[in-house]
Design a protein around this motif. Structure first.
Motif, PDB file in Angstrom:
ATOM      1  N   UNK A   1       5.956  15.591   4.905  1.00  0.00           N
ATOM      2  CA  UNK A   1       7.062  14.507   5.579  1.00  0.00           C
ATOM      3  C   UNK A   1       6.505  14.029   5.604  1.00  0.00           C
ATOM      4  N   UNK A   2       5.879  13.432   7.059  1.00  0.00           N
ATOM      5  CA  UNK A   2       4.894  12.593   8.209  1.00  0.00           C
ATOM      6  C   UNK A   2       3.915  13.164   7.817  1.00  0.00           C
ATOM      7  N   UNK A   3       3.343  12.962   6.007  1.00  0.00           N
ATOM      8  CA  UNK A   3       1.645  13.434   5.659  1.00  0.00           C
ATOM      9  C   UNK A   3       2.081  11.294   5.156  1.00  0.00           C
ATOM     10  N   UNK A   4       0.258  11.238   5.041  1.00  0.00           N
ATOM     11  CA  UNK A   4       0.537   9.081   4.007  1.00  0.00           C
ATOM     12  C   UNK A   4      -0.592   9.433   3.832  1.00  0.00           C
ATOM     13  N   UNK A   5      -0.500   9.034   2.148  1.00  0.00           N
ATOM     14  CA  UNK A   5      -0.168   9.250   0.870  1.00  0.00           C
ATOM     15  C   UNK A   5      -0.713   7.552   1.369  1.00  0.00           C
ATOM     16  N   UNK A   6      -2.613   7.146  -0.331  1.00  0.00           N
ATOM     17  CA  UNK A   6      -2.339   5.676   0.082  1.00  0.00           C
ATOM     18  C   UNK A   6      -1.750   5.945  -1.211  1.00  0.00           C
ATOM     19  N   UNK A   7      -1.540   4.253  -0.930  1.00  0.00           N
ATOM     20  CA  UNK A   7      -0.345   3.670  -2.240  1.00  0.00           C
ATOM     21  C   UNK A   7      -1.219   2.929  -3.250  1.00  0.00           C
ATOM     22  N   UNK A   8      -0.578   3.339  -4.499  1.00  0.00           N
ATOM     23  CA  UNK A   8      -0.671   3.263  -6.029  1.00  0.00           C
ATOM     24  C   UNK A   8      -1.453   1.759  -6.231  1.00  0.00           C
ATOM     25  N   UNK A   9      -2.831   1.678  -5.956  1.00  0.00           N
ATOM     26  CA  UNK A   9      -3.224   0.399  -6.830  1.00  0.00           C
ATOM     27  C   UNK A   9      -3.353   0.890  -8.281  1.00  0.00           C
ATOM     28  N   UNK A  10      -2.489  -0.834  -8.613  1.00  0.00           N
ATOM     29  CA  UNK A  10      -2.168  -0.371 -10.055  1.00  0.00           C
ATOM     30  C   UNK A  10      -3.277  -1.106 -10.896  1.00  0.00           C
ATOM     31  N   UNK A  11      -3.575  -0.455 -11.545  1.00  0.00           N
ATOM     32  CA  UNK A  11      -4.991  -1.696 -12.532  1.00  0.00           C
ATOM     33  C   UNK A  11      -4.914  -2.853 -13.074  1.00  0.00           C
ATOM     34  N   UNK A  12      -5.526  -3.562 -13.280  1.00  0.00           N
ATOM     35  CA  UNK A  12      -5.241  -4.982 -13.780  1.00  0.00           C
ATOM     36  C   UNK A  12      -4.472  -5.616 -14.990  1.00  0.00           C
ATOM     37  N   UNK A  13      -2.809  -5.344 -15.643  1.00  0.00           N
ATOM     38  CA  UNK A  13      -2.873  -5.625 -17.058  1.00  0.00           C
ATOM     39  C   UNK A  13      -3.530  -6.265 -17.946  1.00  0.00           C
ATOM     40  N   UNK A  14      -4.939  -6.172 -18.777  1.00  0.00           N
ATOM     41  CA  UNK A  14      -4.859  -6.756 -20.016  1.00  0.00           C
ATOM     42  C   UNK A  14      -3.421  -6.853 -20.594  1.00  0.00           C
TER      43      UNK A  14
ATOM     44  N   UNK B   1     -11.313  -6.440 -25.320  1.00  0.00           N
ATOM     45  CA  UNK B   1     -10.665  -4.482 -25.061  1.00  0.00           C
ATOM     46  C   UNK B   1      -9.440  -3.779 -24.171  1.00  0.00           C
ATOM     47  N   UNK B   2      -8.486  -3.961 -24.914  1.00  0.00           N
ATOM     48  CA  UNK B   2      -7.441  -3.134 -23.775  1.00  0.00           C
ATOM     49  C   UNK B   2      -7.139  -1.701 -24.132  1.00  0.00           C
ATOM     50  N   UNK B   3      -5.889  -1.024 -23.797  1.00  0.00           N
ATOM     51  CA  UNK B   3      -6.218  -0.185 -23.710  1.00  0.00           C
ATOM     52  C   UNK B   3      -4.896   0.576 -24.818  1.00  0.00           C
TER      53      UNK B   3
ATOM     54  N   UNK C   1       1.470  -2.710 -25.658  1.00  0.00           N
ATOM     55  CA  UNK C   1       2.874  -2.732 -24.967  1.00  0.00           C
ATOM     56  C   UNK C   1       3.322  -3.442 -24.096  1.00  0.00           C
ATOM     57  N   UNK C   2       2.426  -3.868 -22.939  1.00  0.00           N
ATOM     58  CA  UNK C   2       2.886  -4.659 -22.493  1.00  0.00           C
ATOM     59  C   UNK C   2       2.418  -6.189 -22.628  1.00  0.00           C
ATOM     60  N   UNK C   3       1.600  -6.535 -23.913  1.00  0.00           N
ATOM     61  CA  UNK C   3       1.447  -7.506 -24.773  1.00  0.00           C
ATOM     62  C   UNK C   3       2.857  -8.422 -25.379  1.00  0.00           C
TER      63      UNK C   3
END
Length: 374
Positions: free
Chosen positions: A159-172, A311-313, A318-320
Motif C-alpha cells: 500500500x505504501x510502496x512507490x512504483x514508478x509512473x508509466x512512461x508512455x511510448x511515443x505514438x507514431x 515503420x510503426x507497430x 489503430x492510433x492512426x
C-alpha cells in the motif's frame, strides 16, 4: 475459543485454539512459552482471546513469499481472470517475483515496504519498462491484499510502496500519403484485407484475426466484434473473450469494404473446394486456419520498407484511425464506441493532444454571451 496455561520446567506456556485455517480447514493452535510467571502467560493469553473475539487476531504466516505466491496464484487469482491474462501474469510472476526477486525466500510476514521499493528500483536498474514494473506492483498488491483477508499478515506492505509512473511510448501515426502508399504496396498480398480493415475500422489485431464470416453483416454493413485471437503458452492460438464489455461492439463499414470482403469470401470458397477435407473453417483467412500474428507483423515490416513509409507497430494503425477521426471533429464518445474503449476518459487520455484547439472559439462564445445579456 479455548486456551490454557501450562508450566514447563521453570517457565510458563500458553496454548490457544485459534480456529481452523480458512484455506486448508485444518485446526490451528497458537503456542508461546518462556514466561517466567504464570500471570504473564495468562495476560498474553487474554490479549489473544480479546483479539479473536474482536476479529483482530493475526497469526503471522511462516511460509515463504514464493510458496505463498504459487498457492495464491493457482488457488485464487487465475480462477478470476481470462486464460490469456493468467498466462502472461504467470510468466511475470515466475520470472520476476520468484526467480529474480531478492525476497522470494523471505517469510511472507517479514516482507516490508522497504523490500518492495528496493525491488522496484532493482527492476528499473535492470532497465525493465515502467509498464512491466506497474504490472508487478498490481500483482503484489493483490497477492498481499488477499493474504491480509486470509489473516496471514496484519498489513499489506504494498500500500505504501512507490512504483514508478508509466512512461508512455511515443505514438507514431501515418499521414494520408503514407496510408495510400502502404495500401498500394500491399495489394495482392495475402494479408491485404487484414491491413485494409485495420486502417478503416481501427480494430485491434486480435479482434481482426478472430473474425468469422458470421460476424459480417453484409446487409446492414457492419462488423460484429465478438472475440479475439490470443496466444496461450503450450496451447497455441485460441479464440478468447474480448478485453472489456465495451469491446463487444458493431463497427459500421463502407460499401467498398463490403465489396472487398465479398471478393475475399469468393476466393476463400474456391480454396475450400480445392482443398476439400484439408480445409479448416475457422475464420476469414485464405485456407480457413488462424492467421499467425507473427506472419502478419513480418509482412507489415516488409511492406513498410518497400513502400518507404514510417515503420510503426500494428497497434499504431489503430492510433492512426483514431487520429483521423478526431482531427475531422468526430465526437470523442463516437470514437470511443468505434474503438471499443471501456470509457470516453480512456479515449481522451490517449488522444487529447490531437483534439482541435478550440480555445479561440470558446473565448468568442463567452464574449458573445455577455454582449447579448447587456
Amino acid at each position: 475459543m479455548k486456551g490454557t496455561v501450562k508450566q514447563r520446567g521453570n517457565t510458563w506456556t500458553y496454548i490457544m485454539d485459534i480456529g481452523r485455517d480458512p484455506i486448508t480447514g485444518k485446526r490451528r493452535q497458537k503456542t508461546k512459552g518462556g514466561f517466567s510467571r504464570k500471570k504473564d502467560a495468562q495476560a498474553a493469553l487474554r490479549k489473544i482471546q480479546t483479539e479473536l473475539d474482536e476479529d483482530r487476531f493475526v497469526d503471522p504466516s511462516k511460509e515463504s513469499f514464493s510458496s505463498y505466491m504459487e498457492f495464491w496464484f493457482t488457488s485464487h487469482y487465475q480462477k478470476r481472470i481470462k486464460e490469456t491474462t493468467a498466462s502472461s501474469r504467470k510468466y511475470l510472476m515466475d520470472k520476476h517475483l520468484i526467480r529474480e526477486n531478492p525476497f522470494a525466500n523471505k517469510m511472507l510476514s517479514k516482507i516490508t515496504t522497504e523490500d518492495i521499493d528496493a525491488f522496484y528500483n532493482l527492476k528499473l536498474d535492470e532497465e525493465y519498462s515502467t509498464s512491466t514494473i506497474r504490472k508487478l506492483h498490481q500483482l503484489l498488491n493483490q497477492a498481499f491484499g488477499q493474504s491480509v483477508k486470509w489473516k496471514k499478515i496484519s498489513f499489506n506492505p504494498v500500500i505504501n510502496a512507490d512504483p514508478p509512473s508509466v512512461k508512455k511510448e511515443e505514438m507514431k501515426i501515418w499521414s494520408f500519403g503514407e496510408i495510400d502508399s502502404f495500401l498500394n504496396q500491399c495489394k495482392g498480398e495475402r494479408h491485404y484485407l487484414t491491413f485494409l480493415l485495420a486502417i478503416y475500422t481501427g480494430m485491434r489485431k486480435g479482434e481482426l484475426l478472430g473474425l468469422k464470416w458470421s460476424d459480417i453483416d453484409f446487409e446492414k454493413k457492419v462488423i460484429r466484434i465478438q472475440r479475439s485471437l490470443s496466444y496461450i503458452p503450450n496451447k497455441g492460438y485460441r479464440l478468447s473473450t474480448l478485453k472489456t464489455k465495451k469491446s463487444k461492439r458493431q463497427v459500421p463499414i463502407q460499401d467498398f469494404l463490403i465489396k472487398a470482403l465479398k471478393a475475399h469470401k469468393d476466393r476463400q470458397e474456391t480454396q475450400r473446394k480445392r482443398l476439400g477435407e484439408h480445409y479448416q473453417d475457422q475464420n476469414c483467412t485464405e485456407i480457413g486456419t488462424f492467421q499467425d500474428p507473427r506472419n502478419v507483423l513480418r509482412v507489415m515490416k516488409r511492406i513498410c520498407e518497400s513502400a518507404n513509409v514510417t515503420p510503426i507497430r500494428f497497434h499504431d494503425i489503430r492510433h492512426t484511425h483514431a487520429s483521423v477521426l478526431i482531427s475531422e471533429g468526430v465526437d470523442i464518445v463516437k470514437v470511443q464506441t468505434r474503438l471499443g474503449h471501456s470509457k470516453p476518459s480512456i479515449t481522451l487520455e490517449h488522444y487529447a493532444h490531437m483534439m482541435p484547439n478550440q480555445d479561440d472559439e470558446v473565448a468568442d462564445i463567452f464574449h458573445n454571451a455577455l454582449q447579448k445579456s447587456r
